[in-house]
Design an enzyme around this catalytic site. Sequence first.
Site, short mmCIF file in Angstrom:
data_model
loop_
_atom_site.label_atom_id
_atom_site.label_comp_id
_atom_site.label_asym_id
_atom_site.label_seq_id
_atom_site.Cartn_x
_atom_site.Cartn_y
_atom_site.Cartn_z
N HIS A 98 -41.83 40.78 -19.17
CA HIS A 98 -41.86 42.00 -19.97
C HIS A 98 -41.36 43.18 -19.12
O HIS A 98 -41.64 43.24 -17.92
CB HIS A 98 -43.29 42.27 -20.47
CG HIS A 98 -43.32 43.34 -21.52
ND1 HIS A 98 -43.24 44.67 -21.20
CD2 HIS A 98 -43.39 43.28 -22.88
CE1 HIS A 98 -43.26 45.39 -22.32
NE2 HIS A 98 -43.35 44.56 -23.35
N GLU A 168 -35.86 42.51 -25.99
CA GLU A 168 -36.55 43.80 -26.13
C GLU A 168 -35.79 44.87 -25.37
O GLU A 168 -36.00 45.03 -24.14
CB GLU A 168 -37.96 43.72 -25.53
CG GLU A 168 -38.89 42.79 -26.25
CD GLU A 168 -40.34 43.20 -26.00
OE1 GLU A 168 -40.97 43.70 -26.93
OE2 GLU A 168 -40.82 43.04 -24.87
P1 PGA Z 1 -43.78 48.52 -29.09
O1 PGA Z 1 -43.80 47.53 -27.85
O2 PGA Z 1 -43.80 47.67 -30.34
O3 PGA Z 1 -44.99 49.36 -28.94
O4 PGA Z 1 -42.49 49.29 -28.99
C1 PGA Z 1 -43.18 46.29 -27.88
C2 PGA Z 1 -43.37 45.58 -26.56
O5 PGA Z 1 -43.41 46.23 -25.51
O6 PGA Z 1 -43.52 44.34 -26.55
#
Ligand code: PGA
Length: 251
Positions: A98, A168
């Site tokens: 992440h 992401e």
């Molecule tokens: P968010 O975070 O939906 O709050 O933008 C997503 C993540 O970091 O997995």
Amino acid sequence: MIKTYPKIIVANWKSNPDSLFEAKKIFDTVKKIKVNYKKVLPIICPPVIFLENLTKKYRGNLKIGSQNISYMDSSELTGEISGKMLNDMRVKYVIVGHSERRMMGESNIFISQKILNALKNKITPILCVGENVRDNGGEFLRFLEKQIIESLTNISKENIKNIVIAYEPVWAIGEKGHTMDVHDLNQTILFIKKVLVEKYDRKTGLAIKILYGGSVYDENISEILSADVNGVILGRASINPSVFNNILKKI
Ligand code: PGA
């Protein structure tokens, strides 16, 4: 190998909430949400410190994930969470790579070792990748390619089948209203698939499940799922049971 559910919904609670009392309240509400498990595979990833308490007596259909795993199983890793411990908690999934952990210094190679340790313990890794910024010249694609290839160091064709990839883009995380438009998202997913097909082979590369994450809410879930993705990873939306409920309902 992970079953082909139509949509995988990962709830990344991050470092929320502040107390076990609150965590139980959220989990109890989430457990009651009516889910069509043929259509949705929800994976709840609370902070590790709450895992035992939340999952001890739980025998339902929700899957449980961890937000971390150590890069190897050893009794001499202060502060780390081994695969064996996660197995003992019946944890079947783990988020690795992440951006918030990458920002703390986790490198692509370190992440690849975590993936290997998860696989060794029969835990499905959810590998997060994503560029920090988008430029017009396409430099972000080179960045993304390097991140994917290096994070998958020593991951064989056999192993990649048991891994989920979550795209992401860092600029979209935690910024309500900064979600990607579907056209850009589809193009990037296509690029990720190309990288995977080139690293493995066509059949293997195209079979890998890819999720999207970054400011997904009940207002935009339908649009995001109209893109070529196998599901989403939710941050803030996942700790609000009524928003989470709306999202599952919309699917
Ligand atoms: P968010 O975070 O939906 O709050 O933008 C997503 C993540 O970091 O997995």
